[in-house]
Motif scaffolding. Structure first.
Motif, mmCIF file in Angstrom:
data_model
loop_
_atom_site.group_PDB
_atom_site.id
_atom_site.type_symbol
_atom_site.label_atom_id
_atom_site.label_comp_id
_atom_site.label_asym_id
_atom_site.label_seq_id
_atom_site.Cartn_x
_atom_site.Cartn_y
_atom_site.Cartn_z
ATOM 1 N N TRP A 1 0.833 -1.207 0.000
ATOM 2 C CA TRP A 1 0.000 0.000 0.000
ATOM 3 C C TRP A 1 0.871 1.262 0.000
ATOM 4 C CZ3 TRP A 1 -0.754 3.270 4.515
ATOM 5 C CH2 TRP A 1 -1.680 4.297 4.296
ATOM 6 N N SER A 2 1.923 1.255 0.802
ATOM 7 C CA SER A 2 2.822 2.408 0.875
ATOM 8 C C SER A 2 3.433 2.703 -0.500
ATOM 9 C CB SER A 2 3.936 2.155 1.886
ATOM 10 O OG SER A 2 3.421 1.948 3.183
ATOM 11 N N ALA A 3 3.865 1.648 -1.192
ATOM 12 C CA ALA A 3 4.446 1.830 -2.524
ATOM 13 C C ALA A 3 3.427 2.413 -3.491
ATOM 14 C CB ALA A 3 4.973 0.502 -3.048
ATOM 15 N N SER A 4 2.183 1.974 -3.371
ATOM 16 C CA SER A 4 1.150 2.491 -4.271
ATOM 17 C C SER A 4 0.840 3.947 -3.970
ATOM 18 C CB SER A 4 -0.124 1.641 -4.169
ATOM 19 O OG SER A 4 -0.784 1.841 -2.928
ATOM 20 N N VAL A 5 0.913 4.323 -2.704
ATOM 21 C CA VAL A 5 0.687 5.725 -2.327
ATOM 22 C C VAL A 5 1.708 6.626 -3.019
ATOM 23 C CG1 VAL A 5 0.837 7.369 -0.405
ATOM 24 C CG2 VAL A 5 -0.428 5.229 -0.130
ATOM 25 N N HIS A 6 2.934 6.127 -3.168
ATOM 26 C CA HIS A 6 3.991 6.899 -3.816
ATOM 27 C C HIS A 6 3.990 6.689 -5.332
ATOM 28 C CE1 HIS A 6 5.592 8.117 0.036
ATOM 29 N NE2 HIS A 6 5.625 6.850 0.438
ATOM 30 N N GLY A 7 2.952 6.070 -5.842
ATOM 31 C CA GLY A 7 2.836 5.846 -7.280
ATOM 32 C C GLY A 7 1.422 6.062 -7.768
ATOM 33 N N GLN A 8 0.837 7.199 -7.416
ATOM 34 C CA GLN A 8 -0.482 7.616 -7.889
ATOM 35 C C GLN A 8 -1.606 6.649 -7.506
ATOM 36 O OE1 GLN A 8 -0.581 9.954 -11.724
ATOM 37 N NE2 GLN A 8 1.098 8.552 -12.244
ATOM 38 N N ASN A 9 -1.362 5.815 -6.492
ATOM 39 C CA ASN A 9 -2.348 4.839 -6.013
ATOM 40 C C ASN A 9 -2.728 3.809 -7.079
ATOM 41 O OD1 ASN A 9 -3.449 7.697 -4.478
ATOM 42 N ND2 ASN A 9 -2.988 5.903 -3.207
ATOM 43 N N ILE A 10 -1.852 3.606 -8.040
ATOM 44 C CA ILE A 10 -2.133 2.636 -9.107
ATOM 45 C C ILE A 10 -1.719 1.239 -8.653
ATOM 46 C CG2 ILE A 10 -1.681 1.981 -11.501
ATOM 47 C CD1 ILE A 10 -0.997 4.912 -12.028
ATOM 48 N N ILE A 11 -2.616 0.305 -8.849
ATOM 49 C CA ILE A 11 -2.373 -1.097 -8.506
ATOM 50 C C ILE A 11 -2.630 -1.959 -9.738
ATOM 51 C CG2 ILE A 11 -3.272 -3.070 -7.207
ATOM 52 C CD1 ILE A 11 -1.607 -1.370 -5.428
ATOM 53 N N THR A 12 -1.712 -2.883 -10.002
ATOM 54 C CA THR A 12 -1.909 -3.870 -11.066
ATOM 55 C C THR A 12 -2.334 -5.177 -10.423
ATOM 56 O OG1 THR A 12 -0.256 -2.845 -12.500
ATOM 57 C CG2 THR A 12 -0.851 -5.134 -12.965
ATOM 58 N N ILE A 13 -3.422 -5.735 -10.932
ATOM 59 C CA ILE A 13 -3.949 -6.997 -10.406
ATOM 60 C C ILE A 13 -3.906 -8.054 -11.490
ATOM 61 C CG2 ILE A 13 -5.962 -8.183 -9.445
ATOM 62 C CD1 ILE A 13 -6.901 -5.480 -8.369
ATOM 63 N N GLY A 14 -3.172 -9.113 -11.216
ATOM 64 C CA GLY A 14 -3.195 -10.286 -12.080
ATOM 65 C C GLY A 14 -4.118 -11.310 -11.448
ATOM 66 N N PHE A 15 -5.098 -11.763 -12.197
ATOM 67 C CA PHE A 15 -6.078 -12.686 -11.623
ATOM 68 C C PHE A 15 -6.194 -13.951 -12.471
ATOM 69 C CE2 PHE A 15 -8.231 -9.530 -14.265
ATOM 70 C CZ PHE A 15 -8.963 -10.314 -15.148
ATOM 71 N N GLY A 16 -6.902 -14.926 -11.934
ATOM 72 C CA GLY A 16 -7.091 -16.183 -12.647
ATOM 73 C C GLY A 16 -7.426 -17.305 -11.693
ATOM 74 N N ASN A 17 -7.640 -18.470 -12.263
ATOM 75 C CA ASN A 17 -8.013 -19.633 -11.461
ATOM 76 C C ASN A 17 -6.810 -20.302 -10.805
ATOM 77 O OD1 ASN A 17 -10.948 -19.720 -12.158
ATOM 78 N ND2 ASN A 17 -10.122 -19.956 -14.216
ATOM 79 N N ASN A 18 -5.602 -20.010 -11.321
ATOM 80 C CA ASN A 18 -4.374 -20.529 -10.725
ATOM 81 C C ASN A 18 -3.218 -19.633 -11.180
ATOM 82 O OD1 ASN A 18 -3.288 -21.652 -13.345
ATOM 83 N ND2 ASN A 18 -5.125 -22.928 -13.149
ATOM 84 N N SER A 19 -2.025 -19.939 -10.738
ATOM 85 C CA SER A 19 -0.881 -19.062 -10.999
ATOM 86 C C SER A 19 -0.519 -18.966 -12.472
ATOM 87 C CB SER A 19 0.337 -19.553 -10.206
ATOM 88 O OG SER A 19 0.681 -20.879 -10.586
ATOM 89 N N ASN A 20 -0.925 -19.941 -13.272
ATOM 90 C CA ASN A 20 -0.600 -19.941 -14.695
ATOM 91 C C ASN A 20 -1.770 -19.518 -15.572
ATOM 92 O OD1 ASN A 20 2.135 -20.861 -14.504
ATOM 93 N ND2 ASN A 20 1.337 -22.893 -14.003
ATOM 94 N N ASP A 21 -2.835 -19.060 -14.968
ATOM 95 C CA ASP A 21 -4.037 -18.681 -15.724
ATOM 96 C C ASP A 21 -3.955 -17.202 -16.105
ATOM 97 O OD1 ASP A 21 -6.539 -18.794 -16.894
ATOM 98 O OD2 ASP A 21 -7.629 -18.563 -15.010
ATOM 99 N N PHE A 22 -3.100 -16.894 -17.104
ATOM 100 C CA PHE A 22 -2.873 -15.498 -17.491
ATOM 101 C C PHE A 22 -3.475 -15.145 -18.845
ATOM 102 C CE2 PHE A 22 0.739 -18.067 -18.823
ATOM 103 C CZ PHE A 22 0.834 -17.742 -20.176
ATOM 104 N N ASP A 23 -3.818 -16.125 -19.654
ATOM 105 C CA ASP A 23 -4.296 -15.899 -21.016
ATOM 106 C C ASP A 23 -5.825 -15.861 -21.029
ATOM 107 O OD1 ASP A 23 -4.993 -16.021 -23.715
ATOM 108 O OD2 ASP A 23 -3.363 -17.390 -24.236
ATOM 109 N N ARG A 24 -6.399 -14.713 -21.371
ATOM 110 C CA ARG A 24 -7.863 -14.583 -21.365
ATOM 111 C C ARG A 24 -8.532 -15.594 -22.297
ATOM 112 N NH1 ARG A 24 -10.519 -10.124 -18.920
ATOM 113 N NH2 ARG A 24 -9.075 -8.475 -18.280
ATOM 114 N N SER A 25 -7.909 -15.876 -23.422
ATOM 115 C CA SER A 25 -8.526 -16.775 -24.396
ATOM 116 C C SER A 25 -8.630 -18.204 -23.886
ATOM 117 C CB SER A 25 -7.728 -16.761 -25.707
ATOM 118 O OG SER A 25 -6.447 -17.352 -25.536
ATOM 119 N N LYS A 26 -7.879 -18.522 -22.839
ATOM 120 C CA LYS A 26 -7.896 -19.871 -22.281
ATOM 121 C C LYS A 26 -8.561 -19.912 -20.913
ATOM 122 C CE LYS A 26 -3.683 -21.110 -24.767
ATOM 123 N NZ LYS A 26 -2.288 -21.579 -24.669
ATOM 124 N N SER A 27 -9.195 -18.809 -20.529
ATOM 125 C CA SER A 27 -9.822 -18.698 -19.215
ATOM 126 C C SER A 27 -11.301 -18.376 -19.402
ATOM 127 C CB SER A 27 -9.123 -17.590 -18.412
ATOM 128 O OG SER A 27 -9.686 -17.464 -17.136
#
Length: 504
Positions: free
Chosen positions: A70-96
């Motif tokens: 949170w502290s790092a995001s405060v010093h970076g315009q409060n921008i957060i990147t969220i990677g989501f999915g059903n498991n750690s390798n679920d990054f491709d939208r076409s396969k999810s």
């Protein structure tokens, strides 16, 4: 009577269940101590990162406390990147199949804790990857999100680590910390050999038998993608004269995905033109034409090029640079003509969205080469940088002339290194002649950056000689032709590639 007792029992059970549920909610209520409500300073966050790098050799935001995140995001315009999915390798939208539902669920959580409309929260949802960039101001929101089983990673999207202390990359031509430079230099006659029709073959090419390999392959039919700072509009050998001398029948395409703005909602790029100089050098080393103008030739002088201006310089610091690199990798992944990707930029630790982009391109069959790292004195404690540290990439570094186990003065080494390329001359200390940013001019550039572009060019020679081969076959051939094969040196990988052996 029995029915009445059943009703009473049912009501009692319902009340018990309701109380348990309420108690559970109360137990899971997010409580933040007063000490944690004040963000760490930007320098305190950086020091925590450095501590991890120096003690563990790596840093990942998933290991950071929510307060630090949170502290790092405060010093970076409060921008957060969220990677989501059903498991750690679920990054491709076409396969999810449920990616839209998961994204909606996570955005609902954010809206609940932030009390803001969706338009004030969502900056961008990637069309190819399971990730989104959002604005989050409350620490409670991050705690709630981290409890979701659909979170792959949560990272600050605009925390500028290098702005606090220096940079990872040093340009041998300009000496600047950003890797940028527009210098032009008269080349020492001992640093090149003139080859027909009137091109300069750099000294390092002979260390790797590249000129002899040209008797078997010149890279024709293979397309190399370069993710860097773009290509100079003032160097016609990387433009209108890309087919010059003995180079013919090939194409160069230039794209820009970097947004030059501090405002995260901005989407207009500043075009494909190099405004740094670094990307032009990399394009020159990989595939500059075998020209008749007396300028340095590239390794794969008949290969096609697709260049991307993905960042302003080689230090991938901040939202738009990291986003640009991610977008370049997904675009190259979706380009069926591209077989090889070369990137001589990086970061000192992992960036989730770039990692997703690299994996996306890798899963499309691309052979990806990344620079192992070229340091200023500030980063000498760092091993192989990201994304060269990833399993999906091939890490390359530079060594001194006549060796495969003596790093050039500013080059990183480590267990992730796969290949080495001679980058620094004995005696003079000169690096590699390249075609400059401006027409009819040349320069010297070196480090792991040029080593990476050189290796990408050699891979193009091999793939052009064996067009039906897979990525794995090409990579194995490179390994088999290198100094230490079948062993692997703990710091220098398989060592120097012999391009002649690789194409025979």
């Amino acid at each position: 009577m029995v029915n009445r007792l059943l009703k009473i029992a049912f009501v009692a059970l319902f009340l018990t269940a309701s109380c348990s549920k309420d108690e559970s909610i109360q137990e899971n209520a997010i409580v933040i101590s007063d000490a944690q409500r004040t963000p760490m300073s930007a320098m305190e966050v950086k020091n925590k990162i450095d501590e991890s790098l120096q003690t563990k050799g790596s840093f990942n935001w998933k290991d950071a406390s929510t307060h630090m995140l949170w502290s790092a995001s405060v010093h970076g315009q409060n921008i957060i990147t969220i990677g989501f999915g059903n498991n750690s390798n679920d990054f491709d939208r076409s396969k999810s199949t449920n990616n839209a539902a998961v994204q909606k669920q996570l955005l609902t959580i954010i809206q609940q804790y932030e009390g803001q409309a969706l338009s004030e929260i969502l900056i961008n949802a990637d069309p190819y990857l399971n990730l989104m960039d959002v604005v989050i101001k409350n620490q409670e929101t991050l705690i709630a999100l981290r409890q979701s089983k659909f979170i792959r990673y949560i990272e600050p999207g605009d925390f500028k680590y290098f702005a606090l202390s220096g940079s990872i990359e040093k340009s041998d031509s300009s000496g600047t910390s950003s890797g940028c430079g527009f210098d032009a230099t008269t080349l020492n006659v001992s640093d090149y050999t003139t080859v027909t029709p009137n091109a300069k073959a750099p000294w390092t090419f002979y260390q790797h038998n590249i000129p002899s390999a040209w008797n078997y392959s010149t890279g024709a039919g293979v397309t190399i993608g370069i993710v860097d700072t773009g290509t100079s509009p003032n160097q016609t050998l990387l433009g209108s004269n890309f087919n010059d001398g003995l180079s013919s029948g090939r194409t160069i395409q230039k794209f820009g995905v970097y947004v030059d703005s501090i405002w995260p909602w901005s989407t207009g790029t500043d075009g494909p033109n190099d405004q740094c100089g670094h990307g032009t050098s990399m394009a020159s080393v990989a595939a500059a034409p075998r020209n008749d103008n007396g300028l340095p030739v590239g390794v794969a002088y008949n290969a096609n090029l697709v260049t991307y201006r993905a960042a302003s310089n080689v230090v991938l610091d901040g939202y738009h640079e990291q986003n640009g690199v991610k977008n370049a990798f997904t675009a190259l992944g979706n380009n069926n003509n591209v077989k090889i990707i070369s990137m001589s930029m990086g970061h000192i630790f992992s960036v989730g969205k770039i990692s997703d982009g690299v994996k996306y391109a890798y899963n499309k069959g691309k052979l990806i080469f990344c620079a192992g790292g070229t340091s200023t004195s500030f980063t000498t404690f760092v091993g192989v940088i990201f994304p060269a540290s990833m399993a999906e990439t091939v890490a390359v570094t530079g060594v001194k002339e006549g060796t495969s186990n003596q790093a050039c003065d500013v080059c990183h080494t480590g267990g992730k290194i796969e290949f080495t390329v001679a980058m620094q001359r004995n005696g003079s200390g000169n690096t590699v002649p390249v075609t400059s940013y401006y027409d009819n001019q040349s320069d010297y550039v070196g480090g792991s950056s040029v080593a990476t572009a050189t290796t990408a060019g050699i891979a193009a020679l091999v793939w052009a000689k064996n067009p039906t081969w897979t990525r794995t076959q090409v990579l194995n051939k490179l390994r088999q032709s290198a100094t230490y094969y079948p062993a692997k040196n703990s710091e220098y990988g398989y060592g120097n590639i012999n391009a002649l052996l690789a194409v025979q």
